[in-house]
Design an enzyme around this catalytic site. Sequence first.
Site, PDB file in Angstrom:
ATOM      1  CG  ASP A 145      56.096  69.538  55.692  1.00 41.58           C
ATOM      2  OD1 ASP A 145      55.143  70.026  55.057  1.00 41.58           O
ATOM      3  OD2 ASP A 145      56.015  68.461  56.323  1.00 41.58           O
ATOM      4  CE  LYS A 195      47.913  68.953  56.420  1.00 38.76           C
ATOM      5  NZ  LYS A 195      47.078  67.897  56.960  1.00 38.76           N
ATOM      6  CG  PHE A 216      52.711  65.225  61.638  1.00 40.36           C
ATOM      7  CD1 PHE A 216      52.559  64.026  62.310  1.00 40.36           C
ATOM      8  CD2 PHE A 216      52.046  65.393  60.438  1.00 40.36           C
ATOM      9  CE1 PHE A 216      51.734  63.014  61.798  1.00 40.36           C
ATOM     10  CE2 PHE A 216      51.217  64.387  59.918  1.00 40.36           C
ATOM     11  CZ  PHE A 216      51.053  63.202  60.616  1.00 40.36           C
TER      12      PHE A 216
END
Length: 424
Positions: free
Chosen positions: A248, A279, A163
């Site tokens: 990532d 985030k 993802f």
Amino acid sequence: MTTHVQTPATAQSRSASAAPTRTYTNAELAALEHKFTAPNYDPLRAVLTTGNGVWVHDVEGRKYLDMLAGYSALSFGHQHPRIMDAFFNQAKRLTVVSRAFENDQLGPMAQELCAFTGFEQVLPMNTGAEAIESAIKTARKWAYLKKGVAKDQAEIIACTANFHGRTTTVISMSSTPQYKDFFGPLTPGFKLIPFGDLNALKNAITKNTCAFLVEPLQAEGGVHIPPEGYLRECAQVCKQNNVLFICDEVQTGFGRTGKDFAWQWDGESARPDILALGKALGGGVYPISAILSSREIFSVFKAGDHGSTFGGNPLGAAVAREVIKVMRDEKISERAEKTGQWIREHLRAIKSRKIKEIRGRGMLNGIEVHPEAGDAHHFVELLLKECVLCKETAKQVIRITPPIVITQEEAEWGLERIAKVLGD
Ligand code: PLP
């Protein structure tokens, strides 16, 4: 029961603006959101209005324990006092200038982020998906200018069940049909291999491969931890083949897995060439993302090649600077490792025929439930009734990812309710 929708007390005390006066119920607000927003989400029925630390409240005064933490955006909890102060202080001075001009926060933020991560330069963006887009563009341009790959032939290897975000290019490397179907034509140039399989990586590399992109721990894919040494070996294989190793860490970064960054679980030799962050870098307050790399790799860019109006703005930069300080001062990574271990032990102690496995690292944990017991979503709904907020991933896995700052006492409150829902 109805209540006034009020702005949080902390915000009120800092701002002269009046609180909204319209009175709504949870059901009315849910109906409004449903009616006036596109149906690309199906939120759990908790209409949240205030948050503090690990707790959030709905408009009817019900209190919930947040065990999702905005998919790790809220690793420091809601309304972290120092991060909120940094945000409000900067908001009153200067917010956005665009990169047409310099500003007094971006340079220091980049310097401090480089010192914290051990990289040489930062390319600031806003969302996680934009960070990944930036990594892809960096790797491709590097392939053409430095590696000598023929024009438009660059390939990037990624993993199944990845993802990396929702833009058209990023979904082009997804293995989840729902994320890609009917959004084509997709971007070519991606190859998928199984996560955790080093030989698959070796076999997939060609003369056109410019990068291998991987999450050091697959969170959305179902909380999958790679075999020990995998990241280190991937980094070596990439180096031997002149391929950029990209991690990532949009979700795993900033202490979530019990290290500052999850690649560090395999030691310094697993250091990626490009690190993507998002985030928690924004302290749960402001969207800020970035990729980090070396001067040599970033030298492929010249002014005007790539950018973003909001990327690198002083408001986001001031927040990120405080996040880095809080990481150090509050020993966030050590706390994640310690509390996470303790949470896993307690989850494993629950006597349950419904639970198949408890797995995770630091404060990124998952409870896999047996399919015969039901989908994870069913248990997430039951936990909501017990005022515990969490979310399923990959059908059978309940994510347990509270703010890292959660105390044992607060975690116990949640664990009791998890045991009630999942225990025999
Ligand atoms: N990369 C990873 C590993 C993620 O978990 C996410 C979001 O969940 C993203 C990228 C995309 O981030 P954003 O939603 O901010 O675009």
